[in-house]
Design a protein around this motif. Structure first.
Motif, mmCIF file in Angstrom:
data_model
loop_
_atom_site.group_PDB
_atom_site.id
_atom_site.type_symbol
_atom_site.label_atom_id
_atom_site.label_comp_id
_atom_site.label_asym_id
_atom_site.label_seq_id
_atom_site.Cartn_x
_atom_site.Cartn_y
_atom_site.Cartn_z
ATOM 1 N N LYS A 90 0.958 -1.088 -0.005
ATOM 2 C CA LYS A 90 0.016 -0.093 -0.017
ATOM 3 C C LYS A 90 0.992 1.263 0.120
ATOM 4 C CE LYS A 90 -0.913 -0.040 4.963
ATOM 5 N NZ LYS A 90 -1.627 -0.237 6.032
ATOM 6 N N GLU A 91 1.901 1.287 0.660
ATOM 7 C CA GLU A 91 2.888 2.316 0.638
ATOM 8 C C GLU A 91 3.538 2.624 -1.032
ATOM 9 O OE1 GLU A 91 2.538 0.630 4.440
ATOM 10 O OE2 GLU A 91 3.333 -0.262 2.749
ATOM 11 N N THR A 92 3.841 1.490 -1.522
ATOM 12 C CA THR A 92 4.232 1.749 -3.181
ATOM 13 C C THR A 92 3.172 2.200 -3.826
ATOM 14 O OG1 THR A 92 5.853 -0.246 -2.774
ATOM 15 C CG2 THR A 92 5.151 0.611 -4.775
ATOM 16 N N LYS A 94 0.720 4.160 -2.839
ATOM 17 C CA LYS A 94 0.392 5.659 -2.450
ATOM 18 C C LYS A 94 1.748 6.503 -3.000
ATOM 19 C CE LYS A 94 -1.176 9.083 -0.049
ATOM 20 N NZ LYS A 94 -2.197 9.944 -0.398
ATOM 21 N N ASP A 95 2.882 5.964 -2.829
ATOM 22 C CA ASP A 95 4.146 6.663 -3.509
ATOM 23 C C ASP A 95 4.055 6.882 -4.845
ATOM 24 O OD1 ASP A 95 5.029 6.856 -0.845
ATOM 25 O OD2 ASP A 95 6.674 5.441 -1.098
#
Length: 160
Positions: A90-92, A94-95
């Motif tokens: 999920k961080e990837t 969003k980034d």
């Protein structure tokens, strides 16, 4: 009444306008985080939903716009692309997109993301994609989706 303003949606609207496209972005009272939920809310076939799925290809973000009626065969598609595809964190997501899972749009990202577009979407005159938020969608066509994303047309699963 649902709030119809959101920075990610504004970026999608601006990116579409930069390509000369000004569709009506539809807001729903309830989130439509799955292809089936979106299809039901719009009243269309599941296959008309252009799911924006973020993977990694050998560690780099890869956006796959797939028909809601398909599942991406990551092993097969990775072989076609000459690398290894994995689901992005999920961080990837969003980034890479500036958006969160469930509302990822095909465009409006902070920087270009390599994009593949499922050829199965060409079967429909109109397809619908998320507009940067889980409560939003917009109508488009397969040809327009290819044009505004700079995406590469490709099958996302092996031929039957």
């Amino acid at each position: 009444m649902v709030n119809t303003e959101h920075p990610a949606v504004d970026r999608v609207r601006e990116a579409l306008a930069a390509h000369g496209v000004t569709p009506e972005i539809r807001w729903f009272d309830e989130a439509t985080p799955t292809a089936q939920a979106a299809a039901d809310a719009i009243g269309i076939e599941l296959g008309q939903i252009a799911n924006s799925l973020v993977f990694t290809l050998d560690g780099e973000p890869l956006l796959v716009l797939t028909s809601g009626a398909h599942r991406v065969d990551t092993a097969w598609l990775g072989q076609q692309l000459g690398g290894t595809i994995a689901r992005a964190s999920k961080e990837t997501v969003k980034d890479a997109t500036g958006q969160v899972i469930g509302g990822v749009a095909p465009l409006g990202h902070p920087a270009p993301v390599r994009t593949l577009v499922d050829v199965a979407l060409a079967e429909y005159d109109e397809v619908w994609a998320a507009a940067g938020h889980a409560h939003t969608v917009f109508p488009t066509s397969y040809a327009e989706l290819l044009r505004v994303t700079g995406g590469t047309p490709i099958a996302v699963e092996p031929p039957a």
